[in-house]
Design an enzyme around this catalytic site. Structure first.
Site, PDB file in Angstrom:
ATOM      1  N   HIS A  99       0.832  -1.204   0.000  1.00  0.00           N
ATOM      2  CA  HIS A  99       0.000   0.000   0.000  1.00  0.00           C
ATOM      3  C   HIS A  99       0.864   1.252   0.000  1.00  0.00           C
ATOM      4  CE1 HIS A  99       0.373   1.055   4.369  1.00  0.00           C
ATOM      5  NE2 HIS A  99       0.660  -0.223   4.455  1.00  0.00           N
ATOM      6  N   GLU A 147      -5.281   1.839   2.026  1.00  0.00           N
ATOM      7  CA  GLU A 147      -5.111   0.635   2.838  1.00  0.00           C
ATOM      8  C   GLU A 147      -5.420   0.894   4.303  1.00  0.00           C
ATOM      9  OE1 GLU A 147      -2.786  -2.222   5.395  1.00  0.00           O
ATOM     10  OE2 GLU A 147      -2.700  -0.039   5.266  1.00  0.00           O
ATOM     11  N   GLU A 148      -4.984   2.044   4.797  1.00  0.00           N
ATOM     12  CA  GLU A 148      -5.157   2.321   6.218  1.00  0.00           C
ATOM     13  C   GLU A 148      -6.620   2.519   6.602  1.00  0.00           C
ATOM     14  OE1 GLU A 148      -2.851   1.817   8.057  1.00  0.00           O
ATOM     15  OE2 GLU A 148      -0.920   2.502   7.297  1.00  0.00           O
TER      16      GLU A 148
END
Length: 212
Positions: A99, A147-148
């Site tokens: 990511h 992604e986070e």
């Protein structure tokens, strides 16, 4: 387009939270009051003080204010791909991914993995362009967005192409937090990847290779 729940029907967390740095967390947590966390549990972290669950602080005059400024809105997230076609089996895919977004500056996560993936792509690209080497199968370099926020970029891409990937994907290698700590190589993977990782590590490390 992906199907999405409305905000009213989505199961969103009710407890306000906000990522903070190690130093700030240590100063807050070491002064918490209340009972100690359960022994030999995941609640007991690695900072050098007794972990407690609260509520409040040892100094009863202390208070803490948490300002959460995040808001619920739809935003555009982008995945970026680089592809080297396979020479023998172009319809079989080996995916290498990491990511791109981070909560803060992202020194370890995700910058080390991104740097490693970009360098691998550069070297492989130069080998292909010079005619020195070509991969047997197609190699896909995947830089995931969002992604986070819950693995959004990679998850929605897989959901979109799940039928094709089920038939053609050979392996996925994740480079998230590729470099951390000392010079020990730590690999997690499915059993089918164990011998491949072992042989590759032994070939690269030579006489310095030892298995623990």
């Amino acid at each position: 387009l992906a199907y999405r729940y409305s905000e009213e029907n989505a199961t969103l967390p009710k407890i306000p939270s906000h990522p903070i740095g190690y130093g700030a967390a240590e100063k807050i947590m070491k002064h918490l009051a209340g009972m100690e966390v359960p022994k030999d549990s995941d609640w007991q972290g690695g900072m050098n003080f007794t972990y407690r669950v609260g509520p409040g602080f040892v100094n009863t005059a202390w208070k803490m204010q948490l300002n959460v400024t995040s808001r619920n809105e739809r935003a555009k997230a982008e995945n970026v791909f680089g592809i080297i076609p396979g020479e023998v089996e172009p319809d079989r895919y080996v995916l290498l991914g990491n990511h791109r977004d981070a909560w803060i500056y992202g020194a370890l996560d995700p910058s080390t993995g991104t740097a490693a993936m970009l360098e691998i792509a550069r070297v492989m690209g130069e080998l292909v362009q010079s005619g020195t080497w070509k991969p047997r199968r197609t190699i896909m370099f995947c830089s995931w967005g969002a992604e986070e926020y819950g693995l959004i970029g990679s998850t929605e891409w897989v959901e979109q192409y799940v039928a094709t990937l089920r038939q053609r994907a050979v392996a996925y290698i994740n480079l998230d937090t590729a470099v951390i700590g000392n010079d020990t190589l730590h690999v997690d993977g499915t059993p089918l990847m164990h011998q491949i990782a072992y042989k590759a590590a032994k070939q690269v490390c030579g006489s310095r290779f030892s298995l623990s």
